[in-house]
Structure formats: C-alpha cells, structure tokens
Write a protein that holds these residues in place. Sequence first.
Motif, mmCIF file in Angstrom:
data_model
loop_
_atom_site.group_PDB
_atom_site.id
_atom_site.type_symbol
_atom_site.label_atom_id
_atom_site.label_comp_id
_atom_site.label_asym_id
_atom_site.label_seq_id
_atom_site.Cartn_x
_atom_site.Cartn_y
_atom_site.Cartn_z
ATOM 1 N N ASP A 38 0.644 -1.334 -0.070
ATOM 2 C CA ASP A 38 -0.127 -0.178 0.106
ATOM 3 C C ASP A 38 0.814 1.208 -0.034
ATOM 4 O OD1 ASP A 38 -1.819 1.872 0.202
ATOM 5 O OD2 ASP A 38 -2.474 1.344 2.363
ATOM 6 N N GLY A 39 0.739 2.063 -1.008
ATOM 7 C CA GLY A 39 1.589 3.265 -1.073
ATOM 8 C C GLY A 39 1.345 4.188 -0.093
ATOM 9 N N ALA A 40 0.034 4.137 0.576
ATOM 10 C CA ALA A 40 -0.148 5.305 1.702
ATOM 11 C C ALA A 40 0.790 4.889 3.115
ATOM 12 C CB ALA A 40 -1.577 5.154 2.126
ATOM 13 N N GLY A 41 1.345 3.536 2.933
ATOM 14 C CA GLY A 41 2.195 3.149 4.023
ATOM 15 C C GLY A 41 1.298 2.254 4.953
ATOM 16 N N TRP A 42 1.917 1.204 5.377
ATOM 17 C CA TRP A 42 1.139 0.221 6.274
ATOM 18 C C TRP A 42 2.194 -0.394 7.282
ATOM 19 C CZ3 TRP A 42 -3.734 -0.716 6.668
ATOM 20 C CH2 TRP A 42 -4.157 -1.873 7.146
ATOM 21 N N PRO A 43 2.962 0.680 7.998
ATOM 22 C CA PRO A 43 4.058 0.275 8.725
ATOM 23 C C PRO A 43 3.429 -0.122 10.169
ATOM 24 C CG PRO A 43 3.471 2.538 9.237
ATOM 25 C CD PRO A 43 2.682 2.182 7.907
ATOM 26 N N PRO A 44 3.852 -1.398 10.675
ATOM 27 C CA PRO A 44 5.623 -1.811 10.594
ATOM 28 C C PRO A 44 5.614 -2.893 9.380
ATOM 29 C CG PRO A 44 4.851 -2.766 12.242
ATOM 30 C CD PRO A 44 3.634 -2.045 11.939
ATOM 31 N N TYR A 45 4.676 -2.940 8.577
ATOM 32 C CA TYR A 45 4.630 -4.106 7.405
ATOM 33 C C TYR A 45 5.090 -3.791 6.434
ATOM 34 C CZ TYR A 45 1.970 -5.813 11.390
ATOM 35 O OH TYR A 45 1.377 -6.304 12.734
ATOM 36 N N PRO A 78 -0.563 3.328 -5.350
ATOM 37 C CA PRO A 78 -1.687 3.436 -4.349
ATOM 38 C C PRO A 78 -2.229 1.831 -4.171
ATOM 39 C CG PRO A 78 -1.814 5.130 -5.885
ATOM 40 C CD PRO A 78 -0.403 4.358 -6.327
ATOM 41 N N TRP A 79 -2.995 1.647 -3.167
ATOM 42 C CA TRP A 79 -3.564 0.285 -2.961
ATOM 43 C C TRP A 79 -4.301 -0.276 -3.809
ATOM 44 C CZ3 TRP A 79 -2.294 -4.207 -1.022
ATOM 45 C CH2 TRP A 79 -3.325 -4.949 -0.637
ATOM 46 N N LYS A 80 -5.256 0.481 -4.446
ATOM 47 C CA LYS A 80 -6.017 0.032 -5.358
ATOM 48 C C LYS A 80 -5.753 -0.342 -6.664
ATOM 49 C CE LYS A 80 -10.675 1.426 -7.464
ATOM 50 N NZ LYS A 80 -11.954 2.340 -7.727
ATOM 51 N N ARG A 81 -4.631 0.452 -6.899
ATOM 52 C CA ARG A 81 -3.706 0.270 -8.225
ATOM 53 C C ARG A 81 -2.974 -1.285 -7.905
ATOM 54 N NH1 ARG A 81 0.405 4.413 -9.797
ATOM 55 N NH2 ARG A 81 -1.240 5.615 -9.819
ATOM 56 N N CYS A 82 -2.367 -1.317 -6.674
ATOM 57 C CA CYS A 82 -1.605 -2.432 -6.329
ATOM 58 C C CYS A 82 -2.588 -3.881 -6.584
ATOM 59 C CB CYS A 82 -1.185 -2.421 -5.175
ATOM 60 S SG CYS A 82 -0.650 -4.024 -4.270
ATOM 61 N N VAL A 83 -3.751 -3.729 -5.997
ATOM 62 C CA VAL A 83 -4.774 -4.712 -6.330
ATOM 63 C C VAL A 83 -5.125 -5.162 -7.607
ATOM 64 C CG1 VAL A 83 -7.012 -5.689 -5.598
ATOM 65 C CG2 VAL A 83 -5.646 -4.520 -3.837
ATOM 66 N N LEU A 84 -5.589 -3.907 -8.340
ATOM 67 C CA LEU A 84 -5.630 -4.010 -9.787
ATOM 68 C C LEU A 84 -4.763 -4.804 -10.582
ATOM 69 C CD1 LEU A 84 -8.012 -1.192 -10.361
ATOM 70 C CD2 LEU A 84 -8.791 -3.347 -9.988
ATOM 71 N N GLN A 85 -3.520 -4.198 -10.443
ATOM 72 C CA GLN A 85 -2.313 -4.713 -11.209
ATOM 73 C C GLN A 85 -1.772 -6.124 -10.768
ATOM 74 O OE1 GLN A 85 -0.724 -3.044 -13.999
ATOM 75 N NE2 GLN A 85 -2.610 -1.765 -13.697
ATOM 76 N N LEU A 148 -9.777 4.675 0.737
ATOM 77 C CA LEU A 148 -10.295 4.532 -0.452
ATOM 78 C C LEU A 148 -9.725 3.025 -0.895
ATOM 79 C CD1 LEU A 148 -11.617 5.345 -3.138
ATOM 80 C CD2 LEU A 148 -9.551 6.167 -3.902
ATOM 81 N N GLY A 149 -10.482 2.139 -1.493
ATOM 82 C CA GLY A 149 -9.965 0.747 -1.825
ATOM 83 C C GLY A 149 -9.865 -0.143 -0.846
ATOM 84 N N TYR A 150 -10.061 0.175 0.453
ATOM 85 C CA TYR A 150 -9.667 -0.890 1.377
ATOM 86 C C TYR A 150 -11.072 -1.896 1.839
ATOM 87 C CZ TYR A 150 -5.280 0.794 3.324
ATOM 88 O OH TYR A 150 -4.132 1.136 3.413
ATOM 89 N N ASN A 151 -10.649 -2.945 2.335
ATOM 90 C CA ASN A 151 -11.658 -3.937 2.674
ATOM 91 C C ASN A 151 -11.830 -4.181 4.224
ATOM 92 O OD1 ASN A 151 -13.342 -6.398 2.693
ATOM 93 N ND2 ASN A 151 -11.441 -7.538 3.117
ATOM 94 N N TYR A 152 -12.878 -3.721 4.921
ATOM 95 C CA TYR A 152 -13.190 -4.010 6.163
ATOM 96 C C TYR A 152 -14.175 -4.839 6.474
ATOM 97 C CZ TYR A 152 -11.182 0.782 5.846
ATOM 98 O OH TYR A 152 -10.167 1.842 5.813
ATOM 99 N N THR A 153 -14.299 -6.019 5.737
ATOM 100 C CA THR A 153 -15.182 -7.137 5.976
ATOM 101 C C THR A 153 -14.585 -7.718 7.449
ATOM 102 O OG1 THR A 153 -15.535 -7.537 3.817
ATOM 103 C CG2 THR A 153 -15.822 -9.343 5.247
ATOM 104 N N GLY A 154 -13.259 -7.793 7.611
ATOM 105 C CA GLY A 154 -12.759 -8.469 8.626
ATOM 106 C C GLY A 154 -13.148 -7.789 9.895
ATOM 107 N N ALA A 166 -11.121 8.452 1.508
ATOM 108 C CA ALA A 166 -9.996 9.366 2.206
ATOM 109 C C ALA A 166 -8.986 8.572 1.476
ATOM 110 C CB ALA A 166 -10.135 9.337 3.715
ATOM 111 N N LYS A 167 -7.927 9.134 1.214
ATOM 112 C CA LYS A 167 -6.650 8.554 0.587
ATOM 113 C C LYS A 167 -5.595 8.588 1.554
ATOM 114 C CE LYS A 167 -7.907 10.526 -4.207
ATOM 115 N NZ LYS A 167 -7.319 11.052 -5.035
ATOM 116 N N SER A 168 -6.006 8.880 2.483
ATOM 117 C CA SER A 168 -4.893 8.704 3.690
ATOM 118 C C SER A 168 -5.266 8.805 5.268
ATOM 119 C CB SER A 168 -3.901 9.954 3.814
ATOM 120 O OG SER A 168 -4.259 11.146 3.904
ATOM 121 N N PHE A 169 -4.484 8.276 6.043
ATOM 122 C CA PHE A 169 -5.025 8.450 7.525
ATOM 123 C C PHE A 169 -5.157 9.815 7.837
ATOM 124 C CE2 PHE A 169 -3.419 3.948 7.812
ATOM 125 C CZ PHE A 169 -4.634 3.335 7.928
#
Length: 260
Positions: A38-45, A78-85, A148-154, A166-169
């Motif tokens: 995710d280009g928005a950052g997902w630290p510490p992952y 960006p995460w949405k692009r990561c998923v689609l690509q 944007l593009g996130y999944n909150y099912t969990g 929103a595109k960022s925290f």
Amino acid sequence: MKIATLSATAIAATALTGTLLSGPALALETSSLKACGDGAGWPPYTFEKGGSVQGYDVDVLDAIFGKEGVDISVEMPPWKRCVLQTKAGNYDIALSASYSDERNQDFILSEYYYTLQPSYIYSTSQHPNGLNISSVDDLNGLRMCGLLGYNYTGFGVDDSKVRKSAKSFEQLVQKTEAGRCDVFLARYEILAGFKVAKGTDYLAGGMQAEPIPGNSGDKFHMMISREHPEAMEIKATLDAGFESMRDAGELQSILDTYIK
C-alpha cells in the motif's frame, strides 16, 4: 534456474478455495517475483524510508525466497492500483491483504501470516462523553469512514456502509475531527506503526481508539496473481515458510524489531 523445494515432511499448502497441493516437492522455475504494498504506508509491515521499501513483509519475503535465490522486488503504488495490477498479472503478489470472498475468487490467497486488532477511532472533541458501542450493529448505525479501496469485512461491520473516500489516515483524522465521520476504522497496530516508523501520531490531539467489540483479530494474507503460471507453487512455498517461521518464533522476532 532457481529452485525452491519443500521437503517431503512439509505440510502441503491448502488453498482457501479448497484446492490441495501435495507431493514430495514443489519447484519454482522463476528467478524473480514482483510484489506491491500500500503506497499510503502500512507500517510496520511495509513503509518507505531512505528511498527503499522496508518492513516486516519485506523481511518475511526475503527470508522465504532469498535463500532459494529468488529475487524479490517490492513497490508501493496506491493500494487500489496494487490490487488491480496484481489481478492483471503486472505484480505477482499483493501484500498485507485481509480476506474477502471477492478476493478469494480474484486471487490465490496464502495462509495468514499475521493478525491485527480492528478498531474504531473517534474524536473526543466531537464526542466528549465517548460513544456507546457494544456491538458492530452500533457501529453500522454511525457514519463510518475508511480508506479508498480498503476492505473492512474483517472488522465485522457492513462494508457497504463504510465511506471510502479518504486517501490517507491524515484525511480520515481531518474528516473525523470536522464531524464529517463519527468514527474511522483502522487496525490499531498500523496506527502505532506509523508512530514508530515515521514519528506520525494519528492518535494525538484527542483521537481515541477502541477495539471493535467481539472481534478477536483480523488475519492478513498475501494475494497471489492467478495470472502467474506458478501461482500455486508460490502459495505452497509461502505457506510452508509461514508455518516454519511461526513455529520457530521467527515471525514474531521479525515483528519485534519494528515495534519494540
């Protein structure tokens, strides 16, 4: 030719779709794999620092594939692009993805390799007396916001009711402080990770995080492109690596280097 071999005693990987891989060995012919986070950052992952992508995910990938001579490159669009690509086959693996039925159809999901605590965050200036949340049904009745593009099912909430503009925290915090959202949804460990990795405290200034009632944790997987000709072999290699590293305490040891 680069070979990644699983021993005969390794537990065969089981796809979430129910497909079973078995046999004395599985081999990867590929010499390189391309992953995205995710280009928005997902630290510490996954996060960018000093011009390079770093984090738990990168270290785990290197530990599993590096010793076999398979090169791993990680990019952060960006995460949405990561998923689609990744779905299209332009990336081989999308990192740090929670489960959904749609993702299970679109990708081959690895076994989970870490768990996060889903939380809701509210502004104490907007809600000085707090929020009376005893179940996810209470949350479903609020204006929930997410990325944007996130999944909150969990999270256990109705994902269709989460406003994902929103595109960022930072934007989520701003919307919540302004009263445009009653709460925003996030995994607490990720917010804490930003503080450790980048010095950014999204919970400063009166933002209060609370665990979602009745939720014991959200499991995260790697999503493997079905377009890759060795997708099932990649899954088997990842799953066996996760199991081995978890049993040896290596997954926790890697995570501890970032959060302790």
